[in-house]
Design a protein around this motif. Structure first.
Motif, PDB file in Angstrom:
ATOM      1  N   THR A   1       4.144 -16.350   8.426  1.00  0.00           N
ATOM      2  CA  THR A   1       4.165 -17.561   9.291  1.00  0.00           C
ATOM      3  C   THR A   1       4.107 -17.110  10.818  1.00  0.00           C
ATOM      4  N   THR A   2       3.265 -18.114  11.408  1.00  0.00           N
ATOM      5  CA  THR A   2       2.667 -17.834  12.849  1.00  0.00           C
ATOM      6  C   THR A   2       4.252 -17.386  13.769  1.00  0.00           C
ATOM      7  N   PRO A   3       4.263 -16.331  14.598  1.00  0.00           N
ATOM      8  CA  PRO A   3       5.400 -16.361  15.285  1.00  0.00           C
ATOM      9  C   PRO A   3       5.836 -17.196  15.955  1.00  0.00           C
ATOM     10  N   GLU A   4       4.949 -18.287  16.487  1.00  0.00           N
ATOM     11  CA  GLU A   4       5.391 -19.384  17.377  1.00  0.00           C
ATOM     12  C   GLU A   4       6.416 -20.176  16.683  1.00  0.00           C
TER      13      GLU A   4
ATOM     14  N   MET B 173       7.680 -13.602   6.188  1.00  0.00           N
ATOM     15  CA  MET B 173       6.789 -13.060   5.602  1.00  0.00           C
ATOM     16  C   MET B 173       7.298 -12.989   3.863  1.00  0.00           C
ATOM     17  N   GLU B 174       6.251 -13.015   3.021  1.00  0.00           N
ATOM     18  CA  GLU B 174       6.532 -13.291   1.741  1.00  0.00           C
ATOM     19  C   GLU B 174       5.079 -12.741   0.798  1.00  0.00           C
ATOM     20  N   PHE B 175       5.701 -12.134  -0.125  1.00  0.00           N
ATOM     21  CA  PHE B 175       4.808 -11.405  -1.198  1.00  0.00           C
ATOM     22  C   PHE B 175       5.091 -12.014  -2.599  1.00  0.00           C
ATOM     23  N   SER B 176       4.317 -12.681  -3.212  1.00  0.00           N
ATOM     24  CA  SER B 176       4.541 -13.349  -4.361  1.00  0.00           C
ATOM     25  C   SER B 176       3.670 -12.812  -5.564  1.00  0.00           C
ATOM     26  N   THR B 177       4.372 -12.913  -6.841  1.00  0.00           N
ATOM     27  CA  THR B 177       3.668 -12.401  -7.954  1.00  0.00           C
ATOM     28  C   THR B 177       4.451 -12.985  -9.105  1.00  0.00           C
ATOM     29  N   PRO B 178       3.797 -13.101 -10.261  1.00  0.00           N
ATOM     30  CA  PRO B 178       4.421 -13.739 -11.526  1.00  0.00           C
ATOM     31  C   PRO B 178       5.141 -12.946 -12.369  1.00  0.00           C
ATOM     32  N   TYR B 179       5.138 -11.535 -11.897  1.00  0.00           N
ATOM     33  CA  TYR B 179       5.894 -10.456 -12.546  1.00  0.00           C
ATOM     34  C   TYR B 179       7.103 -10.053 -12.013  1.00  0.00           C
ATOM     35  N   GLN B 180       8.346 -10.274 -12.589  1.00  0.00           N
ATOM     36  CA  GLN B 180       9.551  -9.821 -12.069  1.00  0.00           C
ATOM     37  C   GLN B 180       9.606  -8.283 -11.730  1.00  0.00           C
ATOM     38  N   ARG B 181       9.495  -7.579 -12.709  1.00  0.00           N
ATOM     39  CA  ARG B 181       9.608  -6.086 -12.686  1.00  0.00           C
ATOM     40  C   ARG B 181       8.640  -5.350 -11.615  1.00  0.00           C
ATOM     41  N   LEU B 182       7.499  -5.942 -11.514  1.00  0.00           N
ATOM     42  CA  LEU B 182       6.473  -5.607 -10.760  1.00  0.00           C
ATOM     43  C   LEU B 182       6.991  -5.886  -9.151  1.00  0.00           C
ATOM     44  N   CYS B 183       7.774  -6.886  -8.916  1.00  0.00           N
ATOM     45  CA  CYS B 183       8.178  -7.346  -7.778  1.00  0.00           C
ATOM     46  C   CYS B 183       9.262  -6.654  -7.310  1.00  0.00           C
ATOM     47  N   LYS B 184      10.254  -6.194  -8.250  1.00  0.00           N
ATOM     48  CA  LYS B 184      11.443  -5.074  -8.041  1.00  0.00           C
ATOM     49  C   LYS B 184      10.776  -3.776  -7.729  1.00  0.00           C
ATOM     50  N   ASP B 185       9.839  -3.506  -8.401  1.00  0.00           N
ATOM     51  CA  ASP B 185       9.073  -2.378  -8.055  1.00  0.00           C
ATOM     52  C   ASP B 185       8.698  -2.170  -6.811  1.00  0.00           C
ATOM     53  N   LEU B 186       8.050  -3.254  -5.987  1.00  0.00           N
ATOM     54  CA  LEU B 186       7.649  -3.245  -4.663  1.00  0.00           C
ATOM     55  C   LEU B 186       8.794  -3.166  -3.809  1.00  0.00           C
TER      56      LEU B 186
END
Length: 297
Positions: free
Chosen positions: A130-133, A138-151
Protein backbone atom coordinates in the motif's frame (compact mmCIF):
# COMPACT_ATOMS: atom_id res chain seq x y z
CA UNK A 1 0.78 4.09 -11.35
CA UNK A 2 0.26 2.47 -7.95
CA UNK A 3 3.00 2.26 -5.35
CA UNK A 4 3.13 -1.54 -5.86
CA UNK A 5 3.69 -1.03 -9.58
CA UNK A 6 6.48 1.48 -8.90
CA UNK A 7 8.18 -1.02 -6.58
CA UNK A 8 7.94 -3.79 -9.19
CA UNK A 9 9.29 -1.50 -11.89
CA UNK A 10 12.25 -0.60 -9.70
CA UNK A 11 12.94 -4.27 -8.93
CA UNK A 12 12.85 -5.23 -12.61
CA UNK A 13 15.50 -2.61 -13.37
CA UNK A 14 18.05 -4.06 -10.94
CA UNK A 15 21.44 -5.23 -12.17
CA UNK A 16 22.02 -8.76 -10.81
CA UNK A 17 24.77 -11.35 -10.65
CA UNK A 18 24.09 -14.61 -12.55
CA UNK A 19 23.28 -16.53 -9.35
CA UNK A 20 20.83 -13.81 -8.31
CA UNK A 21 19.18 -13.78 -11.76
CA UNK A 22 18.41 -17.48 -11.34
CA UNK A 23 17.02 -16.87 -7.83
CA UNK A 24 14.78 -14.04 -9.07
CA UNK A 25 13.50 -16.18 -11.95
CA UNK A 26 12.76 -18.97 -9.50
CA UNK A 27 10.76 -16.58 -7.31
CA UNK A 28 8.76 -15.45 -10.37
CA UNK A 29 8.01 -19.03 -11.40
CA UNK A 30 7.33 -20.53 -8.00
CA UNK A 31 4.89 -17.77 -6.96
CA UNK A 32 3.33 -17.19 -10.38
CA UNK A 33 -0.13 -18.42 -11.25
CA UNK A 34 0.97 -22.04 -11.81
CA UNK A 35 4.20 -24.02 -11.54
CA UNK A 36 3.50 -27.67 -12.35
CA UNK A 37 3.80 -30.26 -15.10
CA UNK A 38 0.39 -29.25 -16.45
CA UNK A 39 0.85 -25.47 -16.31
CA UNK A 40 3.69 -22.98 -15.94
CA UNK A 41 2.28 -19.47 -16.24
CA UNK A 42 1.89 -15.98 -14.81
CA UNK A 43 -1.25 -13.86 -15.15
CA UNK A 44 -1.01 -10.09 -14.74
CA UNK A 45 -2.75 -6.88 -15.76
CA UNK A 46 0.60 -5.42 -16.85
CA UNK A 47 2.10 -6.40 -20.19
CA UNK A 48 5.64 -5.45 -19.17
CA UNK A 49 5.50 -7.83 -16.16
CA UNK A 50 4.41 -10.69 -18.44
CA UNK A 51 7.28 -9.82 -20.78
CA UNK A 52 9.73 -9.66 -17.88
CA UNK A 53 8.58 -13.12 -16.71
CA UNK A 54 9.01 -14.53 -20.21
CA UNK A 55 12.42 -12.88 -20.71
CA UNK A 56 13.79 -14.23 -17.42
CA UNK A 57 12.71 -17.79 -18.25
CA UNK A 58 14.25 -17.57 -21.73
CA UNK A 59 17.47 -16.14 -20.30
CA UNK A 60 17.80 -18.98 -17.77
CA UNK A 61 16.51 -21.97 -19.71
CA UNK A 62 16.53 -20.97 -23.36
CA UNK A 63 12.79 -21.65 -23.49
CA UNK A 64 10.57 -18.78 -24.63
CA UNK A 65 7.08 -18.58 -23.07
CA UNK A 66 4.13 -17.37 -25.12
CA UNK A 67 2.23 -14.23 -24.10
CA UNK A 68 -1.51 -14.04 -24.73
CA UNK A 69 -4.40 -11.92 -23.45
CA UNK A 70 -7.60 -13.11 -21.80
CA UNK A 71 -10.74 -11.83 -20.16
CA UNK A 72 -12.69 -8.59 -20.43
CA UNK A 73 -10.09 -6.78 -18.34
CA UNK A 74 -7.42 -7.91 -20.81
CA UNK A 75 -5.04 -9.74 -18.51
CA UNK A 76 -1.71 -10.79 -19.94
CA UNK A 77 -0.78 -14.46 -19.55
CA UNK A 78 2.78 -15.66 -20.08
CA UNK A 79 2.95 -19.45 -20.25
CA UNK A 80 5.14 -22.36 -21.28
CA UNK A 81 2.98 -24.24 -23.77
CA UNK A 82 4.05 -27.89 -24.13
CA UNK A 83 4.59 -30.71 -21.67
CA UNK A 84 8.16 -31.20 -22.89
CA UNK A 85 9.12 -27.54 -22.45
CA UNK A 86 7.45 -27.36 -19.03
CA UNK A 87 9.38 -30.45 -17.94
CA UNK A 88 12.65 -28.80 -18.97
CA UNK A 89 11.83 -25.60 -17.05
CA UNK A 90 10.82 -27.54 -13.95
CA UNK A 91 13.91 -29.76 -14.13
CA UNK A 92 16.18 -26.70 -14.43
CA UNK A 93 14.96 -25.56 -11.00
CA UNK A 94 15.00 -29.04 -9.43
CA UNK A 95 11.26 -29.77 -9.66
CA UNK A 96 9.38 -32.66 -11.23
CA UNK A 97 6.03 -30.89 -11.47
CA UNK A 98 4.37 -33.61 -9.46
CA UNK A 99 5.20 -32.27 -5.99
CA UNK A 100 2.26 -32.44 -3.59
CA UNK A 101 2.35 -30.04 -1.93
CA UNK A 102 4.46 -27.55 -3.88
CA UNK A 103 7.51 -26.65 -1.78
CA UNK A 104 10.42 -24.24 -1.97
CA UNK A 105 13.71 -25.71 -3.26
CA UNK A 106 16.45 -23.81 -1.42
CA UNK A 107 19.11 -25.09 -3.83
CA UNK A 108 17.99 -22.27 -6.15
CA UNK A 109 18.96 -19.66 -3.54
CA UNK A 110 22.68 -20.32 -3.52
CA UNK A 111 24.20 -17.42 -1.60
CA UNK A 112 23.09 -14.74 0.87
CA UNK A 113 22.88 -12.20 -1.95
CA UNK A 114 20.40 -14.43 -3.78
CA UNK A 115 17.69 -14.20 -1.13
CA UNK A 116 16.91 -10.55 -1.90
CA UNK A 117 16.68 -11.32 -5.63
CA UNK A 118 14.45 -14.34 -4.95
CA UNK A 119 12.16 -12.24 -2.76
CA UNK A 120 12.06 -9.57 -5.48
CA UNK A 121 10.88 -12.22 -7.95
CA UNK A 122 8.22 -13.36 -5.49
CA UNK A 123 7.01 -9.78 -5.02
CA UNK A 124 6.84 -9.13 -8.77
CA UNK A 125 4.77 -12.31 -9.17
CA UNK A 126 2.34 -12.03 -6.26
CA UNK A 127 3.20 -9.07 -4.01
CA UNK A 128 1.41 -5.82 -3.18
CA UNK A 129 2.27 -2.89 -0.94
CA UNK A 130 0.00 0.00 0.00
CA UNK A 131 1.15 3.54 -0.66
CA UNK A 132 2.65 4.84 2.61
CA UNK A 133 0.49 7.98 2.50
CA UNK A 134 -2.51 5.76 3.33
CA UNK A 135 -1.17 3.07 5.66
CA UNK A 136 1.50 0.40 6.00
CA UNK A 137 0.57 -2.96 4.50
CA UNK A 138 2.61 -5.41 2.40
CA UNK A 139 1.31 -8.77 1.24
CA UNK A 140 2.45 -11.88 -0.66
CA UNK A 141 -0.37 -14.17 -1.87
CA UNK A 142 -0.32 -17.74 -3.21
CA UNK A 143 -2.82 -20.61 -3.47
CA UNK A 144 -0.29 -22.99 -1.88
CA UNK A 145 -0.35 -23.17 1.92
CA UNK A 146 2.90 -25.14 2.37
CA UNK A 147 4.73 -22.85 -0.04
CA UNK A 148 3.45 -19.80 1.85
CA UNK A 149 4.76 -21.28 5.10
CA UNK A 150 8.13 -22.02 3.47
CA UNK A 151 8.41 -18.37 2.45
CA UNK A 152 7.45 -17.23 5.96
CA UNK A 153 10.16 -19.44 7.50
CA UNK A 154 12.72 -18.10 5.03
CA UNK A 155 11.79 -14.48 5.79
CA UNK A 156 11.74 -15.01 9.54
CA UNK A 157 15.29 -16.40 9.41
CA UNK A 158 16.54 -12.88 8.69
CA UNK A 159 13.96 -11.14 10.90
CA UNK A 160 11.61 -10.05 8.12
CA UNK A 161 8.63 -10.86 10.34
CA UNK A 162 5.48 -11.75 8.42
CA UNK A 163 2.16 -13.23 9.54
CA UNK A 164 0.11 -15.86 7.73
CA UNK A 165 -3.57 -15.47 6.93
CA UNK A 166 -5.98 -17.67 4.95
CA UNK A 167 -8.48 -16.16 2.51
CA UNK A 168 -10.88 -17.90 0.06
CA UNK A 169 -8.65 -20.53 -1.54
CA UNK A 170 -5.46 -18.53 -1.07
CA UNK A 171 -2.86 -17.88 1.59
CA UNK A 172 -1.10 -14.61 2.30
CA UNK A 173 1.88 -13.35 4.25
CA UNK A 174 1.30 -9.80 5.44
CA UNK A 175 3.37 -7.12 7.17
CA UNK A 176 1.89 -4.02 8.78
CA UNK A 177 4.94 -2.63 10.60
CA UNK A 178 6.56 0.24 8.68
CA UNK A 179 10.10 -0.68 9.78
CA UNK A 180 9.63 -4.28 8.61
CA UNK A 181 8.26 -3.07 5.26
CA UNK A 182 11.33 -0.86 4.90
CA UNK A 183 13.55 -3.87 5.65
CA UNK A 184 11.78 -6.03 3.05
CA UNK A 185 12.00 -3.30 0.39
CA UNK A 186 15.69 -2.80 1.15
CA UNK A 187 16.39 -6.55 1.06
CA UNK A 188 14.70 -6.83 -2.34
CA UNK A 189 16.74 -3.88 -3.64
CA UNK A 190 13.90 -1.33 -3.92
CA UNK A 191 15.97 1.54 -2.50
CA UNK A 192 13.82 4.35 -3.89
CA UNK A 193 10.69 2.75 -2.48
CA UNK A 194 12.38 2.43 0.93
CA UNK A 195 13.27 6.12 0.89
CA UNK A 196 9.67 6.93 -0.07
CA UNK A 197 8.31 5.02 2.94
CA UNK A 198 10.86 6.60 5.29
CA UNK A 199 10.22 10.12 3.96
CA UNK A 200 6.46 9.74 4.21
CA UNK A 201 6.77 8.43 7.78
CA UNK A 202 8.88 11.45 8.78
CA UNK A 203 6.34 13.77 7.17
CA UNK A 204 3.49 12.04 9.02
CA UNK A 205 5.36 12.36 12.33
CA UNK A 206 5.91 16.10 11.76
CA UNK A 207 2.23 16.63 10.92
CA UNK A 208 1.12 14.57 13.94
CA UNK A 209 3.44 16.53 16.24
CA UNK A 210 2.11 19.82 14.88
CA UNK A 211 -1.47 18.61 15.34
CA UNK A 212 -0.77 17.46 18.88
CA UNK A 213 0.84 20.80 19.70
CA UNK A 214 -2.07 22.68 18.14
CA UNK A 215 -4.62 20.61 20.07
CA UNK A 216 -2.63 21.17 23.27
CA UNK A 217 -2.49 24.94 22.67
CA UNK A 218 -6.20 25.05 21.82
CA UNK A 219 -7.02 23.15 25.00
CA UNK A 220 -4.90 25.58 27.03
CA UNK A 221 -6.63 28.55 25.41
CA UNK A 222 -10.03 27.01 26.14
CA UNK A 223 -9.07 26.44 29.78
CA UNK A 224 -7.69 29.99 30.08
CA UNK A 225 -10.83 31.54 28.58
CA UNK A 226 -13.09 29.40 30.75
CA UNK A 227 -11.19 30.28 33.92
CA UNK A 228 -11.12 33.96 32.94
CA UNK A 229 -14.89 34.07 32.48
CA UNK A 230 -15.43 32.52 35.92
CA UNK A 231 -12.98 34.99 37.48
CA UNK A 232 -14.59 38.04 35.85
CA UNK A 233 -18.06 36.87 36.90
CA UNK A 234 -16.72 36.50 40.46
CA UNK A 235 -15.22 40.04 40.41
CA UNK A 236 -18.51 41.42 39.07
CA UNK A 237 -20.46 39.69 41.86
CA UNK A 238 -18.11 41.02 44.55
CA UNK A 239 -18.58 44.55 43.20
CA UNK A 240 -22.40 44.16 43.17
CA UNK A 241 -22.39 42.85 46.75
CA UNK A 242 -20.05 45.61 47.97
CA UNK A 243 -17.36 43.12 48.89
CA UNK A 244 -14.77 44.21 46.33
CA UNK A 245 -13.28 47.01 48.48
CA UNK A 246 -12.76 44.59 51.36
CA UNK A 247 -10.16 42.74 49.32
CA UNK A 248 -6.52 43.38 50.21
CA UNK A 249 -4.60 45.75 47.96
CA UNK A 250 -2.68 43.04 46.05
CA UNK A 251 -5.85 41.02 45.38
CA UNK A 252 -7.64 44.15 44.10
CA UNK A 253 -4.65 44.86 41.85
CA UNK A 254 -4.91 41.35 40.39
CA UNK A 255 -8.69 41.70 39.98
CA UNK A 256 -8.33 45.00 38.10
CA UNK A 257 -5.69 43.46 35.82
CA UNK A 258 -8.06 40.58 35.05
CA UNK A 259 -10.93 42.94 34.25
CA UNK A 260 -8.73 44.91 31.86
CA UNK A 261 -7.16 41.79 30.30
CA UNK A 262 -9.92 39.17 30.12
CA UNK A 263 -8.03 36.50 28.12
CA UNK A 264 -4.47 37.04 29.36
CA UNK A 265 -2.65 33.95 30.63
CA UNK A 266 -1.04 33.86 34.07
CA UNK A 267 2.36 34.51 32.51
CA UNK A 268 0.96 37.49 30.60
CA UNK A 269 -0.69 38.75 33.78
CA UNK A 270 2.66 38.63 35.55
CA UNK A 271 4.15 40.80 32.79
CA UNK A 272 1.19 43.21 32.90
CA UNK A 273 1.67 43.62 36.65
CA UNK A 274 5.38 44.28 36.01
CA UNK A 275 6.45 41.50 38.34
CA UNK A 276 4.74 43.02 41.40
CA UNK A 277 2.95 39.70 41.86
CA UNK A 278 4.39 36.34 40.85
CA UNK A 279 2.58 33.90 38.58
CA UNK A 280 1.72 31.64 41.51
CA UNK A 281 0.61 34.67 43.54
CA UNK A 282 -1.72 35.76 40.74
CA UNK A 283 -3.17 32.27 40.48
CA UNK A 284 -3.67 32.10 44.26
CA UNK A 285 -5.51 35.44 44.38
CA UNK A 286 -7.75 34.68 41.42
CA UNK A 287 -8.78 31.42 43.09
CA UNK A 288 -9.37 33.38 46.29
CA UNK A 289 -11.65 35.81 44.41
CA UNK A 290 -13.72 32.95 42.94
CA UNK A 291 -14.00 31.30 46.36
CA UNK A 292 -15.12 34.56 48.04
CA UNK A 293 -17.71 35.07 45.33
CA UNK A 294 -19.09 31.59 45.90
CA UNK A 295 -19.31 32.24 49.63
CA UNK A 296 -20.96 35.62 49.01
CA UNK A 297 -23.43 34.03 46.59
Amino acid sequence: MTFSTKVKTELMQRELEPCCKKAMTYGLLLFGKDFSASSVRLSTEHKYIAEFYADRIKEQTGIEPVITTSGKNKRYVASVKTNLLRAKVLDYFGHTGKEVPLRLNRANIQDDCCFGAFLAGVFIACGTVTTPEKNYHMEFSTPYQRLCKDLMSLMNEINLSAKLISRDYSYSLYIKNSECIEDVLTTMGATQATLKVMGTKIQKDIINNVNRRTNFDNANIARTVGASMAQREAIKLLRERGAFNSLDETTRLVALAREENPIASLNEMETILEGKVSRSGINHRLKKIVKLAEETR
